[in-house]
Design a protein around this motif. Structure first.
Motif, PDB file in Angstrom:
ATOM      1  N   GLN A   4       0.839  -1.203   0.000  1.00  0.00           N
ATOM      2  CA  GLN A   4       0.000   0.000   0.000  1.00  0.00           C
ATOM      3  C   GLN A   4       0.875   1.255   0.000  1.00  0.00           C
ATOM      4  O   GLN A   4       1.910   1.275   0.658  1.00  0.00           O
ATOM      5  CB  GLN A   4      -0.861   0.035   1.280  1.00  0.00           C
ATOM      6  N   PRO A   5       0.455   2.297  -0.749  1.00  0.00           N
ATOM      7  CA  PRO A   5       1.210   3.552  -0.634  1.00  0.00           C
ATOM      8  C   PRO A   5       1.122   4.077   0.800  1.00  0.00           C
ATOM      9  O   PRO A   5       0.127   3.833   1.480  1.00  0.00           O
ATOM     10  CB  PRO A   5       0.499   4.504  -1.606  1.00  0.00           C
ATOM     11  N   ARG A   6       2.192   4.744   1.245  1.00  0.00           N
ATOM     12  CA  ARG A   6       2.224   5.211   2.626  1.00  0.00           C
ATOM     13  C   ARG A   6       1.189   6.314   2.866  1.00  0.00           C
ATOM     14  O   ARG A   6       1.121   7.280   2.108  1.00  0.00           O
ATOM     15  CB  ARG A   6       3.631   5.757   2.912  1.00  0.00           C
ATOM     16  N   LYS A   7       0.375   6.139   3.901  1.00  0.00           N
ATOM     17  CA  LYS A   7      -0.665   7.146   4.176  1.00  0.00           C
ATOM     18  C   LYS A   7      -0.402   7.863   5.496  1.00  0.00           C
ATOM     19  O   LYS A   7      -1.124   8.766   5.856  1.00  0.00           O
ATOM     20  CB  LYS A   7      -2.035   6.469   4.251  1.00  0.00           C
ATOM     21  N   VAL A   8       0.626   7.429   6.216  1.00  0.00           N
ATOM     22  CA  VAL A   8       0.931   8.053   7.509  1.00  0.00           C
ATOM     23  C   VAL A   8       2.104   9.014   7.302  1.00  0.00           C
ATOM     24  O   VAL A   8       3.108   8.614   6.737  1.00  0.00           O
ATOM     25  CB  VAL A   8       1.334   6.982   8.547  1.00  0.00           C
ATOM     26  N   TYR A 357      -0.941  -1.171   8.254  1.00  0.00           N
ATOM     27  CA  TYR A 357      -0.144  -2.333   7.855  1.00  0.00           C
ATOM     28  C   TYR A 357       0.035  -2.321   6.348  1.00  0.00           C
ATOM     29  O   TYR A 357      -0.952  -2.258   5.589  1.00  0.00           O
ATOM     30  CB  TYR A 357      -0.877  -3.602   8.298  1.00  0.00           C
ATOM     31  N   SER A 358       1.287  -2.336   5.895  1.00  0.00           N
ATOM     32  CA  SER A 358       1.522  -2.368   4.457  1.00  0.00           C
ATOM     33  C   SER A 358       2.382  -3.583   4.095  1.00  0.00           C
ATOM     34  O   SER A 358       3.018  -3.627   3.054  1.00  0.00           O
ATOM     35  CB  SER A 358       2.187  -1.063   4.001  1.00  0.00           C
ATOM     36  N   GLY A 359       2.392  -4.600   4.990  1.00  0.00           N
ATOM     37  CA  GLY A 359       3.185  -5.804   4.729  1.00  0.00           C
ATOM     38  C   GLY A 359       2.364  -6.870   4.048  1.00  0.00           C
ATOM     39  O   GLY A 359       1.245  -6.621   3.573  1.00  0.00           O
ATOM     40  N   GLU A 360       2.934  -8.045   4.013  1.00  0.00           N
ATOM     41  CA  GLU A 360       2.282  -9.181   3.332  1.00  0.00           C
ATOM     42  C   GLU A 360       1.119  -9.700   4.159  1.00  0.00           C
ATOM     43  O   GLU A 360       1.101  -9.565   5.379  1.00  0.00           O
ATOM     44  CB  GLU A 360       3.310 -10.295   3.157  1.00  0.00           C
ATOM     45  N   ARG A 361       0.159 -10.318   3.517  1.00  0.00           N
ATOM     46  CA  ARG A 361      -0.935 -11.013   4.209  1.00  0.00           C
ATOM     47  C   ARG A 361      -0.841 -12.499   3.857  1.00  0.00           C
ATOM     48  O   ARG A 361      -0.454 -12.844   2.739  1.00  0.00           O
ATOM     49  CB  ARG A 361      -2.290 -10.475   3.761  1.00  0.00           C
ATOM     50  N   PRO A 362      -1.185 -13.345   4.817  1.00  0.00           N
ATOM     51  CA  PRO A 362      -1.124 -14.780   4.504  1.00  0.00           C
ATOM     52  C   PRO A 362      -2.137 -15.149   3.420  1.00  0.00           C
ATOM     53  O   PRO A 362      -3.188 -14.506   3.322  1.00  0.00           O
ATOM     54  CB  PRO A 362      -1.492 -15.441   5.840  1.00  0.00           C
TER      55      PRO A 362
END
Ligand code: ACO
Length: 364
Positions: A4-8, A357-362
């Motif tokens: 995801q593009p950074r939103k914070v 959270y912008s990491g991987e999802r299972p």
């Protein structure tokens, strides 16, 4: 999987983290309000004890007077002096900044004194003793009737400072005592919000202060002035540093889009010291060239002198060794840390922000 593009905002720029009645930084207009008053008039009219009394009153909701604060801090300095030997022995071999961290972390309560008083009372005693230890000198006991700033200089030198010197350090401590949601105050508030005690909150604040992007800058400011050395070297030195992508210490600020108002307050204080000054004309030329170079290179991001540039010149003029600049900054800022920690605790709410959270999802 898409990241995801950074939103914070990565530095939490502009994100309010607390509501406070203690201080406000208006970066657009270069205005700092502490305990309801602009920093300039405050520093020239109110003692450090007077400002602490106002901050503690606001932070705790319990009225404290300047006279009570002065008496309490005198007692706090005496307690700290009695406890010095054990810590001083354990601090040998560490840098001044690190030894001070060990001392702050080792503070503990004393019957009959508030934690705020124990902390704020102890810091000048520890700073002075540490500096003397580095010079091979024994610590000098505090004078509980003296002002906090005057006593710091007396404990450091072994002789009473002049009236002008005591007033200059007092004005410095007032000027840096609080500054909105700066990194160290935020750190102190986060720890206080967990219902950890004030000693833990202030230790966190001090640790955050030590970084060169925050309260660790004044020592490098003097190193920069020393490295430049002479008027002819100002332009090549500053241009070279900026060409290499280095930051000029004592310039720039996350919030201020105009000059840091504290820089002017301290510049005026420096002017009251006359004889023990390094070459102020030279420092002024360095400042002017740096401001201009930053303006030329970053036309869209105003970068001006911050509080640390004149802090360095002022503390140097007062004979405080540069290795101790950050601990002396902490002597002043502890007023704000303790008041903010109390204010945070009164909200009764744990600070626990969310994250994106912008990491991987299972895989399902
Ligand atoms: N010298 C050169 N360039 C600078 C400086 C500086 N002092 N300050 C900022 N810049 C540059 C940045 O590198 C950045 O460039 P880029 O866009 O090409 O990457 C640009 O100006 C914008 O930076 P900001 O986002 O405004 O800076 P930030 O808010 O991250 O940093 C800070 C603020 C940390 C104070 C910074 O100005 C700095 O490092 N100053 C030097 C250290 C210093 O004086 N610290 C004491 C601060 S006062 C205090 O905390 C008590």
């Amino acid at each position: 999987m898409t990241i995801q593009p950074r939103k914070v905002p990565i530095g939490l720029d502009g994100v309010p983290a607390a509501e406070t009645v203690l201080s406000n930084v208006d970066g657009e207009n270069g205005e700092l309000i502490i305990a309801g008053e602009l920093v300039g008039p405050l520093a020239s009219s109110t003692s450090f004890e007077g400002v602490i009394a106002r901050l503690w009153t606001l932070g705790t909701g319990v009225v404290t007077t300047e006279a009570q604060t002065r008496r309490a801090l005198g007692a706090g300095r005496q307690i700290a002096f009695a406890r010095l030997p054990h810590w001083l022995n354990s601090a040998d071999g560490l840098s001044v900044v690190d030894a001070f961290r060990v001392g702050v972390a080792g503070l503990r309560g004393e019957e009959g004194l508030s934690a705020d008083t124990v902390i704020v009372g102890a810091l000048p005693v520890m700073a002075a003793a540490l500096i003397r230890r580095r010079m091979g000198e024994a610590p000098v006991s505090p004078d509980p009737d003296a002002g906090h700033a005057a006593d710091l200089l007396r404990m450091l030198r072994g002789t009473a400072p002049s009236r002008a010197e005591a007033a200059a350090l007092d004005a410095y401590l007032v000027t840096v005592c609080d500054h909105g949601m700066n990194a160290s105050t935020f750190a102190a508030r986060v720890v206080a919000s967990t219902a950890a005690d004030l000693f833990c909150a202030v230790t966190a604040g001090y640790c955050a202060l030590t970084g060169p992007l925050h309260g660790g800058a004044p020592e490098p400011v003097l190193e920069m002035l020393d490295a430049i050395g002479s008027r002819e070297r100002i332009a090549p030195w500053i241009d070279g540093a900026l060409d290499r992508g280095e930051r000029l210490m004592g310039f720039g600020h996350r919030i201020y889009r105009v000059r840091d108002p504290r820089a002017d307050v301290l510049k005026a204080v420096v002017g009251t010291l006359g004889s023990n000054l390094r070459d102020l004309g030279f420092a002024a030329e360095v400042e002017a060239y740096a401001r201009n170079a930053l303006r030329t290179r970053k036309p869209d991001r105003p970068l001006d002198t911050n509080v640390e540039f004149f802090t360095a010149i002022l503390l140097d003029a007062l004979g405080i060794p540069r290795q101790a600049f950050t601990p002396v900054f902490a002597v002043g800022r502890a007023a704000g840390w303790t008041a903010h920690a109390r204010e945070q605790q009164r909200t009764g709410r744990l600070l626990r922000p969310g994250s994106l959270y912008s990491g991987e999802r299972p895989e399902n």
